[in-house]
Scaffold this motif. Structure first.
Motif, PDB file in Angstrom:
ATOM      1  N   PRO A  26      43.076  23.608  27.973  1.00  0.00           N
ATOM      2  CA  PRO A  26      43.995  24.541  27.301  1.00  0.00           C
ATOM      3  C   PRO A  26      43.374  25.915  27.069  1.00  0.00           C
ATOM      4  O   PRO A  26      44.078  26.942  27.139  1.00  0.00           O
ATOM      5  N   GLU A  27      42.073  25.962  26.831  1.00  0.00           N
ATOM      6  CA  GLU A  27      41.412  27.254  26.596  1.00  0.00           C
ATOM      7  C   GLU A  27      41.287  28.092  27.853  1.00  0.00           C
ATOM      8  O   GLU A  27      40.861  29.248  27.790  1.00  0.00           O
ATOM      9  N   ASP A  28      41.662  27.540  28.996  1.00  0.00           N
ATOM     10  CA  ASP A  28      41.701  28.331  30.233  1.00  0.00           C
ATOM     11  C   ASP A  28      42.998  29.127  30.351  1.00  0.00           C
ATOM     12  O   ASP A  28      43.145  29.941  31.271  1.00  0.00           O
ATOM     13  N   THR A  29      43.920  28.898  29.445  1.00  0.00           N
ATOM     14  CA  THR A  29      45.190  29.619  29.464  1.00  0.00           C
ATOM     15  C   THR A  29      44.958  31.124  29.310  1.00  0.00           C
ATOM     16  O   THR A  29      44.304  31.566  28.356  1.00  0.00           O
ATOM     17  N   ALA A  30      45.458  31.885  30.259  1.00  0.00           N
ATOM     18  CA  ALA A  30      45.258  33.331  30.256  1.00  0.00           C
ATOM     19  C   ALA A  30      45.995  33.940  31.447  1.00  0.00           C
ATOM     20  O   ALA A  30      46.492  33.222  32.313  1.00  0.00           O
ATOM     21  N   VAL A  31      46.037  35.256  31.468  1.00  0.00           N
ATOM     22  CA  VAL A  31      46.445  35.969  32.676  1.00  0.00           C
ATOM     23  C   VAL A  31      45.184  36.215  33.490  1.00  0.00           C
ATOM     24  O   VAL A  31      44.196  36.743  32.974  1.00  0.00           O
ATOM     25  N   TYR A  32      45.223  35.808  34.732  1.00  0.00           N
ATOM     26  CA  TYR A  32      44.068  35.932  35.617  1.00  0.00           C
ATOM     27  C   TYR A  32      44.271  37.120  36.555  1.00  0.00           C
ATOM     28  O   TYR A  32      45.329  37.257  37.182  1.00  0.00           O
ATOM     29  N   TYR A  33      43.238  37.934  36.653  1.00  0.00           N
ATOM     30  CA  TYR A  33      43.270  39.132  37.479  1.00  0.00           C
ATOM     31  C   TYR A  33      42.199  39.052  38.557  1.00  0.00           C
ATOM     32  O   TYR A  33      41.053  38.680  38.270  1.00  0.00           O
ATOM     33  N   CYS A  34      42.562  39.429  39.773  1.00  0.00           N
ATOM     34  CA  CYS A  34      41.533  39.551  40.799  1.00  0.00           C
ATOM     35  C   CYS A  34      41.041  40.989  40.817  1.00  0.00           C
ATOM     36  O   CYS A  34      41.753  41.916  40.443  1.00  0.00           O
ATOM     37  N   SER A  46      38.342  43.826  43.002  1.00  0.00           N
ATOM     38  CA  SER A  46      37.501  44.129  44.154  1.00  0.00           C
ATOM     39  C   SER A  46      36.929  45.526  43.988  1.00  0.00           C
ATOM     40  O   SER A  46      37.619  46.427  43.496  1.00  0.00           O
ATOM     41  N   THR A  47      35.691  45.696  44.381  1.00  0.00           N
ATOM     42  CA  THR A  47      35.102  47.028  44.345  1.00  0.00           C
ATOM     43  C   THR A  47      35.259  47.686  45.715  1.00  0.00           C
ATOM     44  O   THR A  47      35.088  47.039  46.754  1.00  0.00           O
ATOM     45  N   VAL A  48      35.599  48.951  45.683  1.00  0.00           N
ATOM     46  CA  VAL A  48      35.681  49.755  46.891  1.00  0.00           C
ATOM     47  C   VAL A  48      34.930  51.048  46.627  1.00  0.00           C
ATOM     48  O   VAL A  48      35.290  51.793  45.716  1.00  0.00           O
ATOM     49  N   GLY A  49      33.872  51.258  47.382  1.00  0.00           N
ATOM     50  CA  GLY A  49      33.057  52.441  47.126  1.00  0.00           C
ATOM     51  C   GLY A  49      32.432  52.424  45.750  1.00  0.00           C
ATOM     52  O   GLY A  49      32.207  53.479  45.143  1.00  0.00           O
ATOM     53  N   GLY A  50      32.201  51.234  45.231  1.00  0.00           N
ATOM     54  CA  GLY A  50      31.593  51.094  43.921  1.00  0.00           C
ATOM     55  C   GLY A  50      32.567  51.104  42.767  1.00  0.00           C
ATOM     56  O   GLY A  50      32.190  50.813  41.630  1.00  0.00           O
ATOM     57  N   ALA A  51      33.814  51.450  43.004  1.00  0.00           N
ATOM     58  CA  ALA A  51      34.815  51.499  41.940  1.00  0.00           C
ATOM     59  C   ALA A  51      35.600  50.192  41.897  1.00  0.00           C
ATOM     60  O   ALA A  51      35.999  49.677  42.930  1.00  0.00           O
ATOM     61  N   PRO A  52      35.842  49.631  40.702  1.00  0.00           N
ATOM     62  CA  PRO A  52      36.592  48.382  40.585  1.00  0.00           C
ATOM     63  C   PRO A  52      38.102  48.625  40.616  1.00  0.00           C
ATOM     64  O   PRO A  52      38.600  49.563  40.001  1.00  0.00           O
ATOM     65  N   TYR A  53      38.798  47.758  41.331  1.00  0.00           N
ATOM     66  CA  TYR A  53      40.248  47.785  41.361  1.00  0.00           C
ATOM     67  C   TYR A  53      40.742  46.406  40.928  1.00  0.00           C
ATOM     68  O   TYR A  53      40.193  45.372  41.327  1.00  0.00           O
ATOM     69  N   PHE A  54      41.784  46.396  40.105  1.00  0.00           N
ATOM     70  CA  PHE A  54      42.348  45.143  39.602  1.00  0.00           C
ATOM     71  C   PHE A  54      43.775  44.971  40.086  1.00  0.00           C
ATOM     72  O   PHE A  54      44.523  45.948  40.232  1.00  0.00           O
ATOM     73  N   GLY A  55      44.148  43.693  40.302  1.00  0.00           N
ATOM     74  CA  GLY A  55      45.512  43.367  40.635  1.00  0.00           C
ATOM     75  C   GLY A  55      46.370  43.236  39.392  1.00  0.00           C
ATOM     76  O   GLY A  55      45.915  43.463  38.268  1.00  0.00           O
ATOM     77  N   GLN A  56      47.612  42.803  39.578  1.00  0.00           N
ATOM     78  CA  GLN A  56      48.577  42.782  38.482  1.00  0.00           C
ATOM     79  C   GLN A  56      48.474  41.541  37.607  1.00  0.00           C
ATOM     80  O   GLN A  56      49.015  41.529  36.523  1.00  0.00           O
ATOM     81  N   GLY A  57      47.761  40.549  38.032  1.00  0.00           N
ATOM     82  CA  GLY A  57      47.565  39.364  37.204  1.00  0.00           C
ATOM     83  C   GLY A  57      48.563  38.258  37.492  1.00  0.00           C
ATOM     84  O   GLY A  57      49.707  38.516  37.868  1.00  0.00           O
ATOM     85  N   THR A  58      48.126  37.036  37.284  1.00  0.00           N
ATOM     86  CA  THR A  58      48.984  35.870  37.416  1.00  0.00           C
ATOM     87  C   THR A  58      48.729  34.945  36.226  1.00  0.00           C
ATOM     88  O   THR A  58      47.587  34.736  35.842  1.00  0.00           O
ATOM     89  N   GLN A  59      49.790  34.436  35.648  1.00  0.00           N
ATOM     90  CA  GLN A  59      49.680  33.645  34.427  1.00  0.00           C
ATOM     91  C   GLN A  59      49.284  32.207  34.733  1.00  0.00           C
ATOM     92  O   GLN A  59      49.877  31.558  35.592  1.00  0.00           O
ATOM     93  N   VAL A  60      48.284  31.725  34.027  1.00  0.00           N
ATOM     94  CA  VAL A  60      47.885  30.322  34.082  1.00  0.00           C
ATOM     95  C   VAL A  60      48.056  29.746  32.678  1.00  0.00           C
ATOM     96  O   VAL A  60      47.497  30.280  31.717  1.00  0.00           O
ATOM     97  N   THR A  61      48.825  28.678  32.584  1.00  0.00           N
ATOM     98  CA  THR A  61      49.055  28.034  31.300  1.00  0.00           C
ATOM     99  C   THR A  61      48.683  26.565  31.418  1.00  0.00           C
ATOM    100  O   THR A  61      49.186  25.870  32.299  1.00  0.00           O
ATOM    101  N   VAL A  62      47.787  26.110  30.561  1.00  0.00           N
ATOM    102  CA  VAL A  62      47.331  24.728  30.571  1.00  0.00           C
ATOM    103  C   VAL A  62      47.803  24.063  29.285  1.00  0.00           C
ATOM    104  O   VAL A  62      47.425  24.483  28.184  1.00  0.00           O
ATOM    105  N   SER A  63      48.620  23.049  29.433  1.00  0.00           N
ATOM    106  CA  SER A  63      49.146  22.348  28.264  1.00  0.00           C
ATOM    107  C   SER A  63      48.255  21.168  27.908  1.00  0.00           C
ATOM    108  O   SER A  63      47.653  20.544  28.784  1.00  0.00           O
ATOM    109  N   SER A  64      48.199  20.869  26.634  1.00  0.00           N
ATOM    110  CA  SER A  64      47.337  19.769  26.176  1.00  0.00           C
ATOM    111  C   SER A  64      48.080  18.448  26.182  1.00  0.00           C
ATOM    112  O   SER A  64      49.276  18.383  26.352  1.00  0.00           O
TER     113      SER A  64
END
Length: 114
Positions: free
Chosen positions: A86-94, A96-114
């Motif tokens: 359950p503590e893994d529940t979060a929005v997960y973002y990928c 990647s660095t390009v030229g040393g700068a970080p870029y993030f995606g829009q996120g995907t929701q992961v929900t773990v029920s107990s």
């Protein structure tokens, strides 16, 4: 640079999910790629990173349960998540660095029920 994450969803504790991320819009190699997550009311945290040459590093909370992998020919990144809690529940973002700068995606929701 665009990152598109997918694969999130609702799963019961002990289950598994596989996240995928496609990186487009860059002709440069992606030295560091990784996954981050942000739970409600918490700071975004690093989950796992992978470097060119396939060195991987994991947060202590996921080590032994999650596996990061990358395909540099296809510019894709995946995160296999097993024994989810359950503590893994979060929005997960990928990320990647390009030229040393970080870029993030829009996120995907992961929900773990107990």
């Amino acid at each position: 640079v665009q990152l598109q994450a997918s694969g999130g969803g609702l799963v019961q504790a002990g289950g598994s999910l596989r996240l995928s991320c496609a990186v487009t819009g860059s002709l440069f190699s992606h030295n560091i790629m990784g996954w981050y997550r942000q739970a409600p009311g918490k700071e975004r945290e690093q989950v796992a990173i992978s470097t060119l040459g396939n060195f991987a590093n994991y947060a202590a909370s996921v080590k032994g349960r999650f596996t990061i992998s990358r395909d540099d020919a296809k510019n894709t990144l995946e995160l296999q998540m097993n024994q989810l809690k359950p503590e893994d529940t979060a929005v997960y973002y990928c990320m990647s660095t390009v030229g040393g700068a970080p870029y993030f995606g829009q996120g995907t929701q992961v929900t773990v029920s107990s």
